[in-house]
Write a protein that holds these residues in place. Sequence first.
Motif, short mmCIF file in Angstrom:
data_model
loop_
_atom_site.label_atom_id
_atom_site.label_comp_id
_atom_site.label_asym_id
_atom_site.label_seq_id
_atom_site.Cartn_x
_atom_site.Cartn_y
_atom_site.Cartn_z
N GLN A 86 -7.64 0.50 6.20
CA GLN A 86 -7.79 -0.53 5.18
C GLN A 86 -7.49 -1.93 5.73
OE1 GLN A 86 -5.24 2.03 2.42
NE2 GLN A 86 -6.44 0.91 0.93
N LEU B 61 0.82 -1.20 0.00
CA LEU B 61 0.00 0.00 0.00
C LEU B 61 0.86 1.26 0.00
CD1 LEU B 61 -2.80 -1.07 2.50
CD2 LEU B 61 -3.10 -0.62 0.06
N PRO C 211 -10.75 -2.63 8.85
CA PRO C 211 -11.92 -1.78 8.61
C PRO C 211 -12.84 -1.75 9.83
CG PRO C 211 -11.57 -3.34 6.79
CD PRO C 211 -10.67 -3.77 7.91
N ARG D 124 -4.67 6.04 7.22
CA ARG D 124 -5.23 5.52 5.96
C ARG D 124 -5.08 4.01 5.86
NH1 ARG D 124 -3.65 9.03 0.64
NH2 ARG D 124 -3.78 6.91 -0.20
#
Length: 614
Positions: free
Chosen positions: A390, A307, A393, A386
């Motif tokens: 992800q 990511l 959640p 962020r």
Amino acid sequence: MSKRLIIVILFFGALVSGQQGPYYQQFAKYAMDIDVDAANFTYNGKQTITYTNNSPDELKVVYFHLYWNAFKPGSMMDQRTQNLGKNGDSRLQKGGVSTLASIPKSEEGAQNIHWIRQNGKNLKFEIQETIMKVTLDTPVKPNSTSTFTMEWDAVIPMQIRRAGRNNREGIDMTMTQWYPKLAEYDYDGWATFDYIGREFHAPFADFDINIKIDRDYVIGAGGTLLNPNEVKGYSPNASVKAGPDNKVTWRWNAKNMLDFAWAADRDYTVETFTVLDGPKIFYVYQKSDKTKFWEESKPYVEKFFQLMNSSLGRYTYPSYSFVQGGDGGMEYGMVTMMLGEARTLEDLVGLMVHEGGHSWNQQIMAYNESVRPWMDEGFTSYYDSRIMHQLFPPEKPEPNPFLGSLNNYRNFVKRGIEEPAVWLGDHHENGTAYSFATYVKGELFLVQLGYIMGEDTLNSVMKEFYNQWKLKHPTDRDFMHVAQKVSGMDLKWFQHYWINTTKTIDYAVKEVKHDGNTTTVTLENKGGIPMPVDFSVLTKDNKVVNYQIPLNMTHTWKSKDIYGSFTTLNYWPWTQKEYTFTIPYSKAQISALGIDFSQRLADVNPADNFIEIK
């Protein structure tokens, strides 16, 4: 034109055009031989440093950091901790009393310099707490190289902050900021901040390190191990052959890093896995029931690197190590020193994500953390929020990963102890105020920019900034240059308000009037920071209609946002306290209306931003 006027024009022209001077970057190469006396927690060191002066300045002195000199009673770190009391760093005190004051003499940190030479000639040096000033025999001229050699011995301190012996999880040695380390020299001069307990800065360097230690130790480090078959823990085919002193030598190499950090323990287990299209990961820790989540964390860590590679930029180095050692977690070149025990898997992964995220900010971008800690900690926290959103959640779907940080900021502001983020890292008067100025406001700096320019544009800004400035020590001025160029907006006003002051954002819906098929809304700016305003209407048939009210100071308005299409209204001058506009909806058509449906705006009083129409 008079001669005097010409001189004045030329002088001020030079100030404007040369504010930051030409870009350059110093560089060093370290070659070290370290002999560790593990039983007595000491070591002897020798190093050769090849230093390249890429600046336009002739250097007549050089400076070194001797960080471990802070770990003793009466040091500046001890004095600062005592002066701040309960307002200081909780890790350096107990009940408001400095724990440094009670370090036994035998466990005080020390880096004792025997001698230092330049091209073979002895140099005069002066120890000033954690700074060593060295007067050169021959000045280092611009674009030239000089060689320094030195010998020293060191006492590994009691672990109170980041480095030291016998930490609370039983790690024998955590060796961070452990060697005489060259200070950075740039346009602002020598970065010679005393070590009071917070952040670090250094020039990029190559490292060749030989560490001689008892054969039953395993070392975890930020670098490439060159002889895994000759030491314990890294190879099933290793043949560990100790010398007469029962020691073996570990040979490490690292390129273009700020520092070299390592830890050593006899009970370490080493595990490895490779991130797809990413680095090789090393886990070095004491395997037990207390560290059971390390095994479960591996797929999360792999996803984290993927990511970060896609959202900011590719990780530069060949490997990364997570090493159990240290107090909490701290990032270094290619390695995190961290606590190994965790209450939950999410707690452990959160620590790995945050400290690992520093690899992009503290290490690859390499901001001067002592001067701008909000860039390193804040930008890291932004991606931390962020990515954790992800990886884990929330049970209730929520598109905004920054709500927790925004609410924490709002609650903190109410305490009335906020300090500006622009303050130097070690010079905050309150530890909690430092944390919010650095971590939270630094994170929300990017969140607010996403609100101002749109999330896609912010993503483009971050990627362009990373591509332009990786491995180059950028400043906030460099970031703002990229942000303004990519967005087309003037953003200097926002940085000034958000970083240099403690003013707050506070907008409100002041009045709503319905007139047949239209509704007229008056908004009020009750705060000290002007902002563009996103305004939305929720219709009775559950449709959201968005409007953008630009702020005149940006001069260019955002053209899109991930939270939906919008209609752009006339701009709001920053000097104007109220703003009135009319929308083509009747009272019967509106269910609710208000400011910032996306909940990104750091409004300190969001309760007056929404009105339900009944």
